[in-house]
Scaffold this motif. Structure first.
Motif, PDB file in Angstrom:
ATOM      1  N   ALA A   1      11.120  -2.463  37.791  1.00  0.00           N
ATOM      2  CA  ALA A   1      12.172  -2.222  36.678  1.00  0.00           C
ATOM      3  C   ALA A   1      12.505  -0.792  36.668  1.00  0.00           C
ATOM      4  O   ALA A   1      13.784  -0.245  36.387  1.00  0.00           O
ATOM      5  N   VAL A   2      11.429   0.083  36.396  1.00  0.00           N
ATOM      6  CA  VAL A   2      11.794   1.300  36.634  1.00  0.00           C
ATOM      7  C   VAL A   2      12.378   2.007  37.940  1.00  0.00           C
ATOM      8  O   VAL A   2      13.164   2.896  37.711  1.00  0.00           O
ATOM      9  N   THR A   3      12.160   1.511  38.877  1.00  0.00           N
ATOM     10  CA  THR A   3      12.652   2.119  40.259  1.00  0.00           C
ATOM     11  C   THR A   3      14.050   1.606  40.188  1.00  0.00           C
ATOM     12  O   THR A   3      15.009   2.500  40.649  1.00  0.00           O
ATOM     13  N   LEU A   4      14.361   0.240  39.836  1.00  0.00           N
ATOM     14  CA  LEU A   4      15.671  -0.206  40.040  1.00  0.00           C
ATOM     15  C   LEU A   4      16.545   0.126  38.710  1.00  0.00           C
ATOM     16  O   LEU A   4      17.827   0.516  38.911  1.00  0.00           O
ATOM     17  N   PHE A   5      16.135  -0.045  37.465  1.00  0.00           N
ATOM     18  CA  PHE A   5      17.128   0.300  36.443  1.00  0.00           C
ATOM     19  C   PHE A   5      16.576   1.754  35.453  1.00  0.00           C
ATOM     20  O   PHE A   5      17.460   2.299  34.878  1.00  0.00           O
TER      21      PHE A   5
ATOM     22  N   LYS B   1      15.463   0.920  23.300  1.00  0.00           N
ATOM     23  CA  LYS B   1      16.245   1.947  23.451  1.00  0.00           C
ATOM     24  C   LYS B   1      15.841   3.212  24.009  1.00  0.00           C
ATOM     25  O   LYS B   1      16.293   4.154  23.770  1.00  0.00           O
ATOM     26  N   ILE B   2      14.975   3.291  25.003  1.00  0.00           N
ATOM     27  CA  ILE B   2      14.149   4.242  25.647  1.00  0.00           C
ATOM     28  C   ILE B   2      14.257   3.882  27.347  1.00  0.00           C
ATOM     29  O   ILE B   2      14.391   2.956  27.525  1.00  0.00           O
ATOM     30  N   ARG B   3      14.209   5.020  27.950  1.00  0.00           N
ATOM     31  CA  ARG B   3      13.968   4.851  29.422  1.00  0.00           C
ATOM     32  C   ARG B   3      13.195   6.160  29.976  1.00  0.00           C
ATOM     33  O   ARG B   3      13.001   6.973  29.305  1.00  0.00           O
ATOM     34  N   VAL B   4      12.678   5.839  31.319  1.00  0.00           N
ATOM     35  CA  VAL B   4      12.116   6.957  31.791  1.00  0.00           C
ATOM     36  C   VAL B   4      13.059   7.642  32.738  1.00  0.00           C
ATOM     37  O   VAL B   4      14.029   7.261  33.556  1.00  0.00           O
ATOM     38  N   SER B   5      12.748   9.037  32.550  1.00  0.00           N
ATOM     39  CA  SER B   5      13.716   9.977  33.079  1.00  0.00           C
ATOM     40  C   SER B   5      12.984  10.932  33.689  1.00  0.00           C
ATOM     41  O   SER B   5      12.062  11.778  33.157  1.00  0.00           O
TER      42      SER B   5
ATOM     43  N   ALA C   1      18.173  12.561  38.475  1.00  0.00           N
ATOM     44  CA  ALA C   1      18.249  11.878  39.451  1.00  0.00           C
ATOM     45  C   ALA C   1      17.323  10.392  39.189  1.00  0.00           C
ATOM     46  O   ALA C   1      16.607  10.703  38.203  1.00  0.00           O
ATOM     47  N   PRO C   2      17.614   9.385  39.871  1.00  0.00           N
ATOM     48  CA  PRO C   2      16.762   8.317  39.615  1.00  0.00           C
ATOM     49  C   PRO C   2      15.222   8.500  39.832  1.00  0.00           C
ATOM     50  O   PRO C   2      14.920   9.453  40.392  1.00  0.00           O
ATOM     51  N   VAL C   3      14.440   7.854  38.975  1.00  0.00           N
ATOM     52  CA  VAL C   3      13.024   8.108  38.914  1.00  0.00           C
ATOM     53  C   VAL C   3      12.226   7.694  40.395  1.00  0.00           C
ATOM     54  O   VAL C   3      11.640   8.450  40.935  1.00  0.00           O
TER      55      VAL C   3
ATOM     56  N   VAL D   1       3.336   5.686  41.182  1.00  0.00           N
ATOM     57  CA  VAL D   1       2.370   6.605  40.694  1.00  0.00           C
ATOM     58  C   VAL D   1       2.001   6.393  38.980  1.00  0.00           C
ATOM     59  O   VAL D   1       1.042   6.688  38.504  1.00  0.00           O
ATOM     60  N   ARG D   2       3.269   6.495  38.450  1.00  0.00           N
ATOM     61  CA  ARG D   2       3.206   6.306  37.056  1.00  0.00           C
ATOM     62  C   ARG D   2       2.513   5.156  36.543  1.00  0.00           C
ATOM     63  O   ARG D   2       1.602   5.162  35.840  1.00  0.00           O
ATOM     64  N   GLN D   3       2.664   4.312  37.008  1.00  0.00           N
ATOM     65  CA  GLN D   3       2.206   2.745  36.722  1.00  0.00           C
ATOM     66  C   GLN D   3       0.688   2.743  37.051  1.00  0.00           C
ATOM     67  O   GLN D   3      -0.171   2.003  36.630  1.00  0.00           O
ATOM     68  N   LEU D   4       0.397   3.309  38.306  1.00  0.00           N
ATOM     69  CA  LEU D   4      -1.131   3.485  38.710  1.00  0.00           C
ATOM     70  C   LEU D   4      -1.795   4.163  37.600  1.00  0.00           C
ATOM     71  O   LEU D   4      -2.948   3.762  37.353  1.00  0.00           O
ATOM     72  N   ILE D   5      -1.313   5.217  37.437  1.00  0.00           N
ATOM     73  CA  ILE D   5      -2.124   5.904  36.010  1.00  0.00           C
ATOM     74  C   ILE D   5      -2.106   5.220  34.736  1.00  0.00           C
ATOM     75  O   ILE D   5      -3.151   5.147  34.026  1.00  0.00           O
ATOM     76  N   LEU D   6      -1.106   4.406  34.467  1.00  0.00           N
ATOM     77  CA  LEU D   6      -0.973   3.576  33.298  1.00  0.00           C
ATOM     78  C   LEU D   6      -2.012   2.472  33.230  1.00  0.00           C
ATOM     79  O   LEU D   6      -2.266   1.921  32.170  1.00  0.00           O
TER      80      LEU D   6
END
Length: 176
Positions: free
Chosen positions: A109-113, A123-127, A133-135, A142-147
């Protein structure tokens, strides 16, 4: 290195005279104080993760379809001990599949959207904070691995970003 981690781990300045009036979280990153693009508060981020977790649990239940009667019948239960409830059996059967679905859902989801379903509802997003530019896949991975370790997300810097966002050069911001 010690200066960088020390300033990050120490959090916001403790002395009130160090921050001029009107400073806010995200100012050093070039983000606005409020509105779209402003840093999202911690509570909104936690609620988004919980929404994502429950969505992942539902998807895992659809994929795995655990049968509590069958699972209980395969158990060795000592005499005089009650068998576990259906709820306990189902939640145990779904624990690992839920984590896997949550992990894949977060990356995809973060990669695509640029946001997960829970982030979208809140109403938040990863930026990215370094470019418009897109994430991208690598940062999302990496973000999800750390999470996965949960605890790094609880340690925030002076801007309120967790270790996972700091490591990937991202931030959770208001989308609208």
């Amino acid at each position: 290195m010690a200066r960088i981690t020390g300033s990050w781990l120490s959090g916001p300045n403790a002395e009130p005279g160090d921050n001029p009036p009107g400073e806010y979280q995200g100012k050093e990153l070039g983000l606005p104080q409020s509105g779209p693009g402003a840093l999202a508060p911690f509570t909104r981020r936690v609620i988004a993760v919980l929404v994502d977790w429950f969505i992942s649990m539902g998807l895992a239940a659809i994929i795995v379809r655990p049968n509590p009667e069958h699972i209980i019948s395969k158990m060795t239960i000592p005499k005089g001990q009650q068998p576990p409830s259906h709820f306990e059996v189902i939640t145990q059967a779904l624990s690992t599949p839920t984590l896997l679905v949550w992990f894949v859902l977060g990356i995809a989801a973060v990669t695509l959207f640029g946001f997960t379903p829970g982030q979208y509802f809140l109403k938040i997003r990863v930026s990215r904070v370094d470019a418009e530019a897109p994430v991208g896949f690598v940062r999302a991975l990496v973000r999800q691995l750390i999470l996965l370790f949960v605890i790094p997300a609880l340690f925030t810097d002076s801007d309120g970003r967790g270790m996972h966002d700091r490591a990937t050069g991202t931030a959770l911001v208001y989308s609208r």
